[in-house]
Design an enzyme around this catalytic site. Structure first.
Site, PDB file in Angstrom:
ATOM      1  N   LYS A 144     -10.288 -17.952   2.602  1.00  0.00           N
ATOM      2  CA  LYS A 144      -9.337 -17.112   1.875  1.00  0.00           C
ATOM      3  C   LYS A 144      -8.420 -18.009   1.073  1.00  0.00           C
ATOM      4  CE  LYS A 144      -5.791 -13.575   2.406  1.00  0.00           C
ATOM      5  NZ  LYS A 144      -5.044 -12.699   3.317  1.00  0.00           N
ATOM      6  N   LYS A 163     -12.841 -14.525   0.196  1.00  0.00           N
ATOM      7  CA  LYS A 163     -11.868 -13.680  -0.493  1.00  0.00           C
ATOM      8  C   LYS A 163     -10.977 -14.506  -1.397  1.00  0.00           C
ATOM      9  CE  LYS A 163      -7.978 -10.763   0.539  1.00  0.00           C
ATOM     10  NZ  LYS A 163      -7.113 -10.233   1.529  1.00  0.00           N
TER      11      LYS A 163
HETATM   12  C1  PBG Z   1      -2.668 -10.507   3.978  1.00  0.00           C
HETATM   13  C2  PBG Z   1      -3.612  -9.887   3.017  1.00  0.00           C
HETATM   14  C3  PBG Z   1      -3.531  -9.921   1.626  1.00  0.00           C
HETATM   15  C4  PBG Z   1      -4.623  -9.208   1.156  1.00  0.00           C
HETATM   16  C5  PBG Z   1      -5.316  -8.729   2.247  1.00  0.00           C
HETATM   17  N1  PBG Z   1      -4.682  -9.179   3.398  1.00  0.00           N
HETATM   18  C6  PBG Z   1      -2.528 -10.466   0.725  1.00  0.00           C
HETATM   19  C7  PBG Z   1      -2.122 -11.865   0.821  1.00  0.00           C
HETATM   20  O1  PBG Z   1      -2.753 -12.688   1.471  1.00  0.00           O
HETATM   21  O2  PBG Z   1      -1.095 -12.151   0.206  1.00  0.00           O
HETATM   22  C8  PBG Z   1      -4.943  -8.995  -0.288  1.00  0.00           C
HETATM   23  C9  PBG Z   1      -5.900  -7.909  -0.588  1.00  0.00           C
HETATM   24  C10 PBG Z   1      -5.979  -7.571  -2.018  1.00  0.00           C
HETATM   25  O3  PBG Z   1      -5.394  -8.233  -2.887  1.00  0.00           O
HETATM   26  O4  PBG Z   1      -6.652  -6.577  -2.309  1.00  0.00           O
HETATM   27  N2  PBG Z   1      -2.592  -9.785   5.161  1.00  0.00           N
END
Ligand code: PBG
Length: 331
Positions: free
Chosen positions: A205, A257
């Site tokens: 991620k 992701k």
């Molecule tokens: C954090 C989380 C995020 C997303 C999913 N889980 C945001 C981040 O890491 O700041 C982003 C999902 C998206 O942008 O659709 N719990």
């Protein structure tokens, strides 16, 4: 004088396999099936009717009732699952994000509602992270030097995951990028008798600007950034390292992701993973397509299909996408 030759005619003709729609479908290498799609969804505490998310037109913060209806639509559409995020009341946020594991916390209530509505007809995934619930907006607790404290956060993730399993989640999905999160959650689930609850690990991620609209969606008050825990978008090899660690810690599924701009990482992971690989087409990827389509600049349905097909072609078995219920996606 130039040498004169007979006109050359090719003997290899790939176009033969593109002559008719039936021929093209016969040789199609990648097909997207609704069962491999997961819809991310939001439930918000303290609202009476669903609230559309301005930067994600077509997506809503749901009430318990509208979430129930959404879950039913997911079953009727034949998609694979729903991934739930919670948006608490501002006054319920604290430094630890304790409402994340409260039995009557908004996310756990939402999970209960979905499980009550659909039972096992849909795979119910819980987001296992603290950023929606902390007053500072970080994915973990912050120590007195202002840093996100890895090991202190792990215990809270363990409590959160157990509470989500209790609320009815089939899968918990640690998304905070703390080292060791998969192992700690696995042990906690097993200790509490939830050995059948699976872990979808957000393995690779990245600290991505494409999460921007999501932060509107969850009302995040994040100050600063997540660069000490999420990965540098420049790093491909590191995505593999994170994945291997999560596999060793017992992840049942791994995730890359964002998706569309990280297809190289996704292909790397898909090439070695022994477990199903998911990819998350994130809020910014959704918002860009919606905005361009609203301006008439792109053929929305075709672009949506192409974007998801590309993610599957690169190696995703499962795609989390806000387009999952979109009429045009699979037709
Ligand atoms: C954090 C989380 C995020 C997303 C999913 N889980 C945001 C981040 O890491 O700041 C982003 C999902 C998206 O942008 O659709 N719990």
């Amino acid at each position: 004088m130039l040498n004169r030759r007979e006109p050359w005619t090719p003997t290899d003709r790939p176009r033969r396999l593109r002559t008719t729609p039936a021929m093209r479908e016969l040789v199609q290498e990648t097909r997207v099936h609704p069962r491999q799609l997961v819809l991310p969804a939001f439930i918000r505490d303290g609202i009476d009717s669903p609230v559309e998310i301005p930067s994600m037109p077509g997506q809503f913060q749901h009430t318990e009732q509208s979430l129930r209806e959404l879950a039913r639509r997911c079953v009727d559409a034949g998609i694979g699952g729903i991934d739930l995020f919670g948006v608490p009341k501002e006054e319920d946020k604290d430094a630890e994000g304790s409402v994340a594991w409260a039995k009557d916390g908004i996310l756990n209530r939402g999970l209960e509602v979905i499980r009550d509505e659909v039972g096992d007809a849909l795979v119910i995934i819980a987001d296992t992270c603290l950023d929606e619930f902390t007053s500072h907006g970080h994915c973990g607790v912050v120590n007195d030097r202002g840093a996100v404290d890895n090991d202190a956060t792990l215990e809270l993730y363990a409590k959160e995951a157990v509470s989500q399993a209790r609320a009815g989640a089939h899968i918990v999905s640690p998304s905070g990028m703390m080292d060791g999160q998969v192992r700690v959650i696995r042990e906690a689930l097993d200790d509490e008798g939830f050995e059948d609850v699976a872990i979808l690990a957000y393995s690779a991620k990245y600290a991505s600007a494409f999460f921007g609209p999501f932060r509107d969606a969850v009302g995040s008050g994040l100050q600063g950034d997540r660069k000490t825990y999420q990965q540098d978008p420049a790093n491909r090899r590191e995505g593999m390292r994170e994945t291997m660690l999560d596999l060793a810690e017992g992840a049942d599924m791994v995730m890359v992701k964002p998706a569309g701009y990280y297809l190289d990482v996704l292909a790397d992971v898909a090439a070695v993973s022994e477990v199903p690989v998911a990819a998350y087409q994130v809020s910014g990827e959704y918002a860009m397509i919606q905005a361009a389509a609203a301006n008439g600049w792109l053929d929305r349905d075709r672009v949506v299909r192409e974007s998801i097909t590309g993610i599957v072609r690169a190696g995703a078995d499962i795609v989390l996408t806000y387009f999952a219920l979109d009429e045009g996606v699979l037709s």
